[in-house]
Design a protein around this motif. Structure first.
Motif, PDB file in Angstrom:
ATOM      1  N   VAL A  87      37.810   0.003  10.027  1.00  0.00           N
ATOM      2  CA  VAL A  87      39.161  -0.199  10.582  1.00  0.00           C
ATOM      3  C   VAL A  87      40.195  -0.254   9.464  1.00  0.00           C
ATOM      4  O   VAL A  87      41.251   0.400   9.528  1.00  0.00           O
ATOM      5  CB  VAL A  87      39.195  -1.490  11.426  1.00  0.00           C
ATOM      6  CG1 VAL A  87      40.633  -1.833  11.808  1.00  0.00           C
ATOM      7  CG2 VAL A  87      38.342  -1.336  12.674  1.00  0.00           C
ATOM      8  N   LEU A  88      39.932  -1.040   8.414  1.00  0.00           N
ATOM      9  CA  LEU A  88      40.896  -1.165   7.309  1.00  0.00           C
ATOM     10  C   LEU A  88      41.117   0.175   6.616  1.00  0.00           C
ATOM     11  O   LEU A  88      42.231   0.479   6.180  1.00  0.00           O
ATOM     12  CB  LEU A  88      40.400  -2.200   6.299  1.00  0.00           C
ATOM     13  CG  LEU A  88      40.355  -3.653   6.785  1.00  0.00           C
ATOM     14  CD1 LEU A  88      39.829  -4.568   5.685  1.00  0.00           C
ATOM     15  CD2 LEU A  88      41.733  -4.125   7.237  1.00  0.00           C
ATOM     16  N   ALA A  89      40.064   0.975   6.491  1.00  0.00           N
ATOM     17  CA  ALA A  89      40.222   2.282   5.853  1.00  0.00           C
ATOM     18  C   ALA A  89      41.070   3.208   6.722  1.00  0.00           C
ATOM     19  O   ALA A  89      41.998   3.862   6.229  1.00  0.00           O
ATOM     20  CB  ALA A  89      38.852   2.904   5.600  1.00  0.00           C
ATOM     21  N   GLU A  90      40.773   3.233   8.031  1.00  0.00           N
ATOM     22  CA  GLU A  90      41.465   4.174   8.904  1.00  0.00           C
ATOM     23  C   GLU A  90      42.920   3.788   9.162  1.00  0.00           C
ATOM     24  O   GLU A  90      43.716   4.636   9.557  1.00  0.00           O
ATOM     25  CB  GLU A  90      40.709   4.307  10.221  1.00  0.00           C
ATOM     26  CG  GLU A  90      39.379   5.035  10.080  1.00  0.00           C
ATOM     27  CD  GLU A  90      38.937   5.678  11.374  1.00  0.00           C
ATOM     28  OE1 GLU A  90      39.457   6.758  11.698  1.00  0.00           O
ATOM     29  OE2 GLU A  90      38.095   5.091  12.055  1.00  0.00           O
ATOM     30  N   THR A  91      43.248   2.537   8.969  1.00  0.00           N
ATOM     31  CA  THR A  91      44.665   2.153   9.123  1.00  0.00           C
ATOM     32  C   THR A  91      45.482   2.525   7.895  1.00  0.00           C
ATOM     33  O   THR A  91      46.703   2.345   7.883  1.00  0.00           O
ATOM     34  CB  THR A  91      44.788   0.644   9.377  1.00  0.00           C
ATOM     35  OG1 THR A  91      44.094  -0.071   8.345  1.00  0.00           O
ATOM     36  CG2 THR A  91      44.209   0.264  10.724  1.00  0.00           C
ATOM     37  N   LEU A  92      44.797   3.030   6.840  1.00  0.00           N
ATOM     38  CA  LEU A  92      45.462   3.495   5.609  1.00  0.00           C
ATOM     39  C   LEU A  92      46.328   2.401   4.984  1.00  0.00           C
ATOM     40  O   LEU A  92      47.426   2.659   4.481  1.00  0.00           O
ATOM     41  CB  LEU A  92      46.306   4.744   5.894  1.00  0.00           C
ATOM     42  CG  LEU A  92      45.543   5.974   6.409  1.00  0.00           C
ATOM     43  CD1 LEU A  92      46.507   7.114   6.701  1.00  0.00           C
ATOM     44  CD2 LEU A  92      44.494   6.402   5.412  1.00  0.00           C
ATOM     45  N   ASP A  93      45.818   1.171   5.033  1.00  0.00           N
ATOM     46  CA  ASP A  93      46.525   0.040   4.444  1.00  0.00           C
ATOM     47  C   ASP A  93      46.182  -0.008   2.950  1.00  0.00           C
ATOM     48  O   ASP A  93      45.079  -0.390   2.556  1.00  0.00           O
ATOM     49  CB  ASP A  93      46.091  -1.263   5.128  1.00  0.00           C
ATOM     50  CG  ASP A  93      46.921  -2.463   4.685  1.00  0.00           C
ATOM     51  OD1 ASP A  93      47.568  -2.374   3.630  1.00  0.00           O
ATOM     52  OD2 ASP A  93      46.908  -3.478   5.396  1.00  0.00           O
ATOM     53  N   VAL A  94      47.150   0.390   2.117  1.00  0.00           N
ATOM     54  CA  VAL A  94      46.918   0.457   0.671  1.00  0.00           C
ATOM     55  C   VAL A  94      46.552  -0.908   0.116  1.00  0.00           C
ATOM     56  O   VAL A  94      45.682  -1.037  -0.758  1.00  0.00           O
ATOM     57  CB  VAL A  94      48.162   1.010  -0.043  1.00  0.00           C
ATOM     58  CG1 VAL A  94      47.943   1.046  -1.555  1.00  0.00           C
ATOM     59  CG2 VAL A  94      48.494   2.398   0.475  1.00  0.00           C
ATOM     60  N   LEU A  95      47.171  -1.961   0.630  1.00  0.00           N
ATOM     61  CA  LEU A  95      46.927  -3.305   0.117  1.00  0.00           C
ATOM     62  C   LEU A  95      45.537  -3.812   0.463  1.00  0.00           C
ATOM     63  O   LEU A  95      45.035  -4.738  -0.182  1.00  0.00           O
ATOM     64  CB  LEU A  95      47.988  -4.271   0.663  1.00  0.00           C
ATOM     65  CG  LEU A  95      49.440  -3.951   0.276  1.00  0.00           C
ATOM     66  CD1 LEU A  95      50.392  -4.958   0.919  1.00  0.00           C
ATOM     67  CD2 LEU A  95      49.608  -3.953  -1.236  1.00  0.00           C
ATOM     68  N   ARG A  96      44.926  -3.245   1.497  1.00  0.00           N
ATOM     69  CA  ARG A  96      43.589  -3.705   1.905  1.00  0.00           C
ATOM     70  C   ARG A  96      42.497  -2.693   1.565  1.00  0.00           C
ATOM     71  O   ARG A  96      41.369  -2.833   2.025  1.00  0.00           O
ATOM     72  CB  ARG A  96      43.572  -3.982   3.413  1.00  0.00           C
ATOM     73  CG  ARG A  96      44.543  -5.058   3.888  1.00  0.00           C
ATOM     74  CD  ARG A  96      44.176  -6.437   3.311  1.00  0.00           C
ATOM     75  NE  ARG A  96      42.834  -6.844   3.634  1.00  0.00           N
ATOM     76  CZ  ARG A  96      42.480  -7.379   4.816  1.00  0.00           C
ATOM     77  NH1 ARG A  96      43.394  -7.556   5.764  1.00  0.00           N
ATOM     78  NH2 ARG A  96      41.226  -7.760   5.030  1.00  0.00           N
ATOM     79  N   ALA A  97      42.838  -1.669   0.791  1.00  0.00           N
ATOM     80  CA  ALA A  97      41.851  -0.643   0.456  1.00  0.00           C
ATOM     81  C   ALA A  97      40.685  -1.230  -0.326  1.00  0.00           C
ATOM     82  O   ALA A  97      39.524  -0.868  -0.113  1.00  0.00           O
ATOM     83  CB  ALA A  97      42.504   0.492  -0.329  1.00  0.00           C
TER      84      ALA A  97
END
Length: 920
Positions: free
Chosen positions: A573-583
């Motif tokens: 989920v974190l990867a697919e949301t493209l959240d740079v801060l949570r990569a």
């Protein structure tokens, strides 16, 4: 009808079968007894002995219940039933009556005097309080039927017991107990094995009010309200409490406390004043531990009651010191006494059961404790024992083990508590009901699980209400184990996963509250449901809460691997949301989750996550691949291919290279992998693996599909260089065209190559061009290129103007390559050369088109080292040809290419190699 036959007829049919089966099992160990049973069945059923002997144990037991037997046989069957299935009640009665026994068995050889009426009455009163009235009445009638002298006062004792006020006991069956060897009444029976327990008892009927306070014993105070289920001899009196507090004060060195010697004198005097006051030995055991002496149960003069109280004091003292290891050590040293306490076969159970059970569970030896525990002991132990057993049941479910034994113990303990009017915490019964529902669900009995949950958790403790909602959700989804809730392995099944979880979502969302100790399970289920539906935001919130709970130490009731699945899903989920801060978090979650359960990783989900991370920064995808390379192996290669990350990681390229070289795989699969490896290795400037990929593609060119694939690659220099040079590519293309009988294309390729050779080095290229023209002529597709012929003729006139001087040569020429066609030329070439160059030796190695040339590479190198010149023919694997040329250069040996495939071309190439040899 005799008394024993009447007792037998009073037993329910199932009880009769249990008794008969137990007698059969026990008699199997004694030939005479087995023969007696067989004879009884033969006579009663009118069947032959061999027929009866073949019957199953259950069938024999069923027939035994239908035939008439003698009085002694009825007595044996009744006694066996009582000892096997009513042992706690027998032992309880005899212990309170102070009658020496072994697990409810009295040895009438040593016990000859009648038991005093008062002691018998105390035993009768104790079992009437704790066991069903039907069982008590049956047991007392069986004692009376023996007509032994020790039971002379039984009738008076029963009258005395009836005059005492006591609460009514429900008429239900008790749980089965451990087997024994003789009857509590003294009748000898065979030793036996475990028998199938009877069906569970019907619901208990409520008790009305509290019973009057029982008569007071001379030196004991009346029982306080709330302890009505305890006999006077089971509890510590105010005097005992006072002495124990004094012992604690002495051990702590409090100001004004008695000295150790004074306390020992007080305890010993208390024992001497009234030896029959057995619980005074409690203080002796407590005192020995306080003085840090090694406990010695033999000081209790071998009396079972004294030893039990002494052990209870020891356990209480160790519990005060927090030394659970010492409690377990006492269990090991004095197992018989400890098991009597656990089995509620001693008066000291009430005080020692809690610390003993907790210590055994903490030491990982819960199985031993539970096997000895009686439900009445659990009810006496209070919430500590209930909580320890609940924790044990949850631990077993978390490890996917059966917890039915523990739950039955808890349910029976609750029933015993109702009979005794115990006061337990609100919601305890609901907690156990939820665990029962969990057990049924795990076994697939969803309907029964729903029955347990019906009416549970509607009101009361918020934690129980929330947890019940979570369990209802799992039952509604018909999920046997939480491990079934996971992302499917195939993307096409995502909709089916969401549909399966749909009925339970409303329950899971209600269970997702802070009060729920199992909130992590509900959050995880919601997260997987949302992710399966494509709701990334909803999945993220639920999965983050679940992962946080797992990291905080939350235990899953059942379902091994659930925390890892939650971490992996959140990483996706974190990867697919493209959240740079949570990569960074996404990388860690994906690696930790997939590493723990590599076989469950959905390829599509990981590929999507890798592609998304690579979109943020290629480094993130590379880190995931590096972290999973060891755990996932070949599966990771496919996922990396799908996410276009093969070029990003050397380990994946190597794994793919190894896979392409696996000859057991299909040519098409190897070709697809080799093409990908070539592309991505060239992109990563990994020339070594790109060359290996071309070598595999060359090996696969034996088939039409493989030739087409390689020709397509060799048509574009950027798709193979610098792994192969242009000359190698030309040579491979010509071979491939010739194999496909595309001679016009081969002629065009050779024509272009001949022009290039003449342009680069006219002197040496002339020989090559002539050979190419000869090869083109052999194709039979028309005349060679006129321009090429003109260039060759012009250079030939210059060469003819200065003929070389005749020189005799000597040395060795090694010819490598070709196939069986060229091999047929060997004899004639040797014959021609013998007359012209007698000092020149020839060696041939017709390698053919085999891809296994690596096995003979050592021999090839040795022959190159021994030769003075090398001839490399066209019909040779590209990589073998390259290797031969490199070895020739390494050993300082000149080499000549044979670009044709006929006898003349081969003979001419050998002639050019001879020219390079030293003169004679």
């Amino acid at each position: 009808m005799t008394p024993w036959e009447r007792l037998w007829n009073r037993m329910m049919r199932e009880e009769q079968r249990q008794a008969a089966r137990e007698v059969i099992v026990q008699s199997a160990k004694m030939p005479e007894a087995a023969a007696s049973i067989l004879k009884l069945l033969v006579e009663g059923t009118k069947n032959r002995a061999d027929v009866v002997a073949r019957w199953s144990t259950d069938k024999q037991a069923d027939y035994l219940t239908r035939i008439r037997m003698g009085d002694l046989t009825y007595a044996s069957f009744v006694a066996t039933f009582l000892v096997k299935f009513r042992e706690p009640m027998l032992a309880r009665m005899l212990d309170v009556a102070e009658i020496p026994n072994v697990n409810g068995v009295v040895d009438i050889r040593t016990q000859t005097q009648p038991i005093p009426t008062e002691r018998l009455a105390a035993g009768i009163r104790a079992i009437e309080r704790e066991f069903p009235a039907r069982d008590v009445e049956f047991y007392l009638d069986a004692i009376e039927a023996q007509r032994q002298s020790i039971w002379k006062n039984l009738a008076d004792a029963m009258k005395l017991a009836r005059t005492m006020s006591r609460p009514p006991a429900p008429d239900v069956a008790t749980a089965p107990a451990a087997s024994t060897t003789t009857v509590a009444t003294g009748e000898a029976v065979p030793n036996g094995a475990t028998v199938t327990p009877p069906p569970p008892p019907p619901p208990l009927r409520p008790l009305e009010g509290l019973p009057p306070t029982p008569p007071r014993v001379a030196d004991d105070p009346p029982i306080e309200r709330g302890e009505v289920h305890l006999a006077d001899v089971e509890r510590l009196s105010p005097l005992d409490t006072f002495v124990r507090d004094g012992l604690v004060a002495t051990a702590a060195g409090e100001l004004g406390a008695l000295s150790v010697d004074q306390m020992r004198g007080l305890v010993e005097e208390l024992i001497e004043i009234k030896p029959t006051r057995h619980r005074s030995w409690f203080h002796l055991g407590f005192l020995d531990v306080c003085e840090r002496l090694e406990p010695d149960l033999d000081v209790a003069q071998a009396s079972e009651r004294n030893r039990g109280w002494y052990l209870a004091g020891v356990i209480a003292a160790y519990e005060m010191r927090g030394d659970r290891t010492a409690i377990v050590r006492m269990f090991d040293r004095h197992t018989a006494e400890a098991r009597r306490i656990l089995g509620d076969r001693h008066e000291a159970t009430i005080g020692a059961i809690g610390p003993l059970v907790e210590a055994m569970c903490a030491a990982g030896r819960s199985e031993e404790a539970i096997s000895a525990l009686a439900s009445t002991a659990v009810s006496k132990g209070g919430e500590k024992v209930y909580d320890a057993l609940i924790a044990e049941a949850e631990a077993r479910l978390a490890a996917s083990k059966k917890a039915s034994t523990v739950l039955k113990l808890l349910v029976d303990a609750l029933d015993a508590g109702v009979r005794r009017q115990d006061r337990t915490r609100p919601g305890l019964a609901d907690e156990i009901a939820v665990l029962q529902a969990t057990t049924c669900r795990v076994s697939g009995d969803f309907d029964r699980a729903a029955e347990f949950l019906r009416g549970v958790g509607v009101r009361g403790d918020a934690a129980v209400v929330a947890r019940t909602d979570g369990e209802r959700g799992l039952v509604a989804c018909r999920v046997r184990s939480l491990s079934e809730i996971r992302l499917p392995l195939v993307a096409a099944d995502l909709a089916a996963t969401a549909a399966r979880l749909e009925p339970g979502v409303v329950h899971f969302e209600r269970a997702s509250v802070r009060a729920n100790p199992r909130r992590c399970e509900a959050d995880f289920a919601v997260g997987i449901y949302r992710l399966a539906r494509g709701d990334l935001d909803g999945a993220r919130a639920a999965l983050e809460q679940a992962v946080a709970s797992f990291r905080a130490g939350a235990v899953v009731t059942e379902g091994v691997g659930t925390p890892a699945r939650a971490r992996f899903a959140l990483g996706v989920v974190l990867a697919e949301t493209l959240d740079v801060l949570r990569a960074e978090d996404a990388v860690d979650l994906l690696v930790s989750g997939a590493t723990e359960l590599p076989g469950e990783v959905p390829a599509y989900a990981l590929a999507r996550a890798l592609a998304a991370l690579a979109t943020i920064r290629a480094e993130f995808g590379v880190r995931v691949i590096a972290g999973l390379a060891g755990a996932m192996g070949d599966r990771l290669v496919d996922i990396a291919i799908e996410s276009d990350l093969v070029a990003a990681h050397e380990g994946v390229r190597e794994a793919l290279a190894i896979r392409t070289e696996d000859a057991s795989r299909s040519p098409r699969a190897r070709g697809d992998d080799a093409a990908r490896l070539l592309r991505d290795s060239l992109s990563a400037h990994d020339i070594g693996r790109a060359t290996r990929a071309l070598c595999v593609l060359d090996d696969l060119a034996d088939h039409a599909e493989g030739r087409g694939r390689l020709l397509s690659i060799l048509a574009d220099r950027e798709r193979y260089a610098p792994a192969w040079n242009e000359a190698e590519a030309v040579d491979a293309r010509v071979r491939l065209y010739e194999s496909d009988q595309r001679f016009a294309d081969a002629a065009r390729e050779l024509t272009d190559a001949a022009h290039d050779a003449l342009s680069k080095d006219p002197e040496r290229g002339l020989v090559t061009a002539r050979e190419f023209v000869g090869a083109i002529a052999g194709y039979g597709v028309g005349s060679p290129d006129a321009g090429l012929i003109a260039r060759i003729e012009a250079l030939g006139r210059v060469e003819a103007a200065e003929p070389p001087a005749r020189v005799r040569h000597q040395g060795r020429v090694f010819v490598i390559g070709g196939n069986e066609v060229q091999a047929r030329y060997e004899a004639s070439i040797r014959g021609d050369l013998a007359g012209r160059e007698p000092a020149v030796a020839l060696d041939f190695d017709f390698t053919g088109w085999s891809s296994n040339w690596g096995r003979s590479l050592g021999t090839i190198e040795r022959r190159i080292a021994e030769a003075d010149a090398v001839v490399v023919m066209r019909f040779i694997r590209t990589m073998l040809g390259r290797t031969v040329r490199e070895l020739a250069g390494r050993h300082g040996k000149p080499w000549v290419a044979c670009t044709g495939h006929g006898r003349d071309s081969l003979s001419a190439a050998i002639g050019r190699a001879i020219v390079l040899l030293p003169g004679a």
